[in-house]
Design a protein around this motif. Structure first.
Motif, mmCIF file in Angstrom:
data_model
loop_
_atom_site.group_PDB
_atom_site.id
_atom_site.type_symbol
_atom_site.label_atom_id
_atom_site.label_comp_id
_atom_site.label_asym_id
_atom_site.label_seq_id
_atom_site.Cartn_x
_atom_site.Cartn_y
_atom_site.Cartn_z
ATOM 1 N N UNK A 224 11.357 -1.605 -4.345
ATOM 2 C CA UNK A 224 10.949 -2.062 -5.672
ATOM 3 C C UNK A 224 9.851 -1.148 -6.181
ATOM 4 N N UNK A 225 10.002 -0.694 -7.420
ATOM 5 C CA UNK A 225 8.934 0.046 -8.085
ATOM 6 C C UNK A 225 8.149 -0.947 -8.927
ATOM 7 N N UNK A 226 6.848 -1.004 -8.681
ATOM 8 C CA UNK A 226 5.970 -1.926 -9.397
ATOM 9 C C UNK A 226 5.076 -1.103 -10.320
ATOM 10 N N UNK A 227 5.338 -1.193 -11.613
ATOM 11 C CA UNK A 227 4.564 -0.428 -12.585
ATOM 12 C C UNK A 227 3.222 -1.090 -12.832
ATOM 13 N N UNK A 228 2.211 -0.256 -13.089
ATOM 14 C CA UNK A 228 0.866 -0.731 -13.366
ATOM 15 C C UNK A 228 0.493 -0.400 -14.809
ATOM 16 N N UNK A 229 -0.757 -0.653 -15.166
ATOM 17 C CA UNK A 229 -1.217 -0.385 -16.526
ATOM 18 C C UNK A 229 -1.093 1.088 -16.882
ATOM 19 N N UNK A 230 -1.250 1.951 -15.903
ATOM 20 C CA UNK A 230 -1.107 3.386 -16.124
ATOM 21 C C UNK A 230 -0.087 3.910 -15.122
ATOM 22 N N UNK A 231 0.717 4.915 -15.500
ATOM 23 C CA UNK A 231 1.789 5.379 -14.608
ATOM 24 C C UNK A 231 1.290 5.925 -13.285
ATOM 25 N N UNK A 232 0.053 6.430 -13.255
ATOM 26 C CA UNK A 232 -0.477 6.995 -12.021
ATOM 27 C C UNK A 232 -0.630 5.959 -10.912
ATOM 28 N N UNK A 233 -0.690 4.681 -11.290
ATOM 29 C CA UNK A 233 -0.922 3.626 -10.302
ATOM 30 C C UNK A 233 0.337 2.825 -9.970
ATOM 31 N N UNK A 234 1.508 3.351 -10.327
ATOM 32 C CA UNK A 234 2.765 2.737 -9.910
ATOM 33 C C UNK A 234 2.823 2.704 -8.382
ATOM 34 N N UNK A 235 3.372 1.624 -7.836
ATOM 35 C CA UNK A 235 3.496 1.480 -6.383
ATOM 36 C C UNK A 235 4.957 1.230 -6.026
ATOM 37 N N UNK A 236 5.410 1.856 -4.953
ATOM 38 C CA UNK A 236 6.759 1.619 -4.446
ATOM 39 C C UNK A 236 6.648 0.771 -3.191
ATOM 40 N N UNK A 237 7.358 -0.341 -3.181
ATOM 41 C CA UNK A 237 7.420 -1.187 -1.993
ATOM 42 C C UNK A 237 8.774 -0.961 -1.340
ATOM 43 N N UNK A 238 8.766 -0.386 -0.152
ATOM 44 C CA UNK A 238 9.994 -0.091 0.581
ATOM 45 C C UNK A 238 10.115 -1.091 1.726
ATOM 46 N N UNK A 239 11.218 -1.816 1.766
ATOM 47 C CA UNK A 239 11.425 -2.823 2.805
ATOM 48 C C UNK A 239 11.942 -2.165 4.075
ATOM 49 N N UNK A 240 11.273 -2.458 5.181
ATOM 50 C CA UNK A 240 11.662 -1.949 6.485
ATOM 51 C C UNK A 240 11.827 -3.124 7.435
ATOM 52 N N UNK A 241 12.636 -2.971 8.493
ATOM 53 C CA UNK A 241 12.856 -4.088 9.416
ATOM 54 C C UNK A 241 11.590 -4.590 10.099
ATOM 55 N N UNK A 242 10.679 -3.688 10.429
ATOM 56 C CA UNK A 242 9.477 -4.087 11.157
ATOM 57 C C UNK A 242 8.312 -4.316 10.221
ATOM 58 N N UNK A 243 8.055 -3.374 9.326
ATOM 59 C CA UNK A 243 6.922 -3.491 8.415
ATOM 60 C C UNK A 243 7.253 -2.795 7.110
ATOM 61 N N UNK A 244 6.854 -3.413 6.010
ATOM 62 C CA UNK A 244 7.072 -2.814 4.710
ATOM 63 C C UNK A 244 6.143 -1.616 4.529
ATOM 64 N N UNK A 245 6.548 -0.717 3.632
ATOM 65 C CA UNK A 245 5.768 0.479 3.348
ATOM 66 C C UNK A 245 5.421 0.484 1.873
#
Length: 300
Positions: A224-245
């Motif tokens: 999931x790409x989570x957009x913030x107020x400014x594009x520089x602070x966008x965060x990508x949440x990558x689902x992994x079997x053991x721990x998310x990244x």
């Protein structure tokens, strides 16, 4: 001020962004410290998210680094001033920190772009679908633990209806609708719920069909790409079997954003694009609903 024993994703990201600004400006850590009157270990801890950075100090650092991007600096100040406390706080004692971090990020996101190829995205799941998923992945977990995870995910879904409404765009591979870890009635309810959600003005749901000329696993995992107020602070949440990244560097953001746009372009059109119940993604969902209902009447 003591050092934090548990660093949240928000605090970690703030430190990373300050370090990026310093390194992009070519300012040695010791020189930055001389300009604002702190010791080098203090700045090291700020950049690691282990200690707070006041607004005055943050703005002073931005000036030292020659950062003239005022919206970015203001967004960093807002991150620094945030307490990190919210509806998710009572769960912090019992649930993993990565899930708490995700809830905080979702609550602040201006837009969500989510790709799933095995499951319905968490923010679109029904309670019974959640229970089936959690029970299959943790078969020995007590009922009360399962219910805590269900309640937490249901509360996360509030992010889609809280004002200001964020844009939510999900691309779901057709395979997710054929998984057998949920029974027919649960999947029927889930599909009907997706039809309801597709009519929300801020929610776009697309299905990537089996026939699409695209490999769904380009990044290797749902994300999931989570957009913030400014594009520089966008965060990508990558689902992994053991721990998310959680990823926040620009090359990764560009790669995942490009990949999502590609997957969206080869997916069936959403309801907003077709306006016809018999076409596009919603048409496929209705077709699957019909087949499941017919199968129910026909028996096992």
């Amino acid at each position: 001020m003591g050092l934090r024993s548990n660093v949240s994703q928000r605090q970690r990201r703030l430190g990373q962004e300050l370090r990026k600004l310093r390194e992009a400006a070519g300012v040695p850590r010791a020189e930055a410290c001389r300009h604002i009157g702190i010791h080098t270990p203090h700045l090291s801890n700020i950049e690691a998210g282990r200690t707070a950075c006041s607004e005055a100090r943050l703005r002073a650092l931005a000036a030292v680094y020659g950062c003239t991007n005022e919206p970015l600096v203001d967004a960093l100040v807002e991150m620094s001033n945030a307490t990190g406390k919210g509806w998710w706080s009572p769960y912090a004692k019992t649930l993993e920190s990565r899930i708490i971090d995700l809830a905080e990020l979702e609550s602040a996101a201006t837009a969500h772009r989510s790709f799933q190829w095995l499951y319905i995205p968490g923010l679109l799941q029904t309670p019974d679908y959640m229970r089936s998923l959690f029970t299959r992945t943790s078969p020995t977990a007590p009922v009360e633990v399962i219910e805590e995870y269900v309640n937490f995910r249901l509360r996360r879904q509030q992010a889609l209806v809280d004002e200001p409404l964020p844009d939510y765009h999900a691309v779901i591979h057709e395979a997710a609708f054929h998984m057998k870890f949920v029974d027919r009635e649960v999947m029927l309810d889930q599909l009907e719920y997706l039809v309801q959600l597709a009519h929300f003005p801020n929610i776009t749901i697309q299905v990537l069909p089996f026939s699409a000329d695209a490999h769904p696993a380009t990044p290797g995992a749902p994300y999931t790409l989570l957009d913030a107020q400014v594009p520089e602070l966008c965060t990508i949440h990558v689902e992994q079997p053991v721990a998310s990244v959680f990823l926040g560097d620009q090359p990764h953001i560009n790669r995942f954003a490009t990949d999502f746009a590609r997957l969206s372009s080869v997916s069936l059109a959403s309801l907003d694009l077709t306006g016809q119940l018999g076409e596009g993604s919603l048409g496929l969902i209705h077709h699957l609903l019909y087949l499941m209902k017919e199968g129910r009447h026909a028996g096992p």
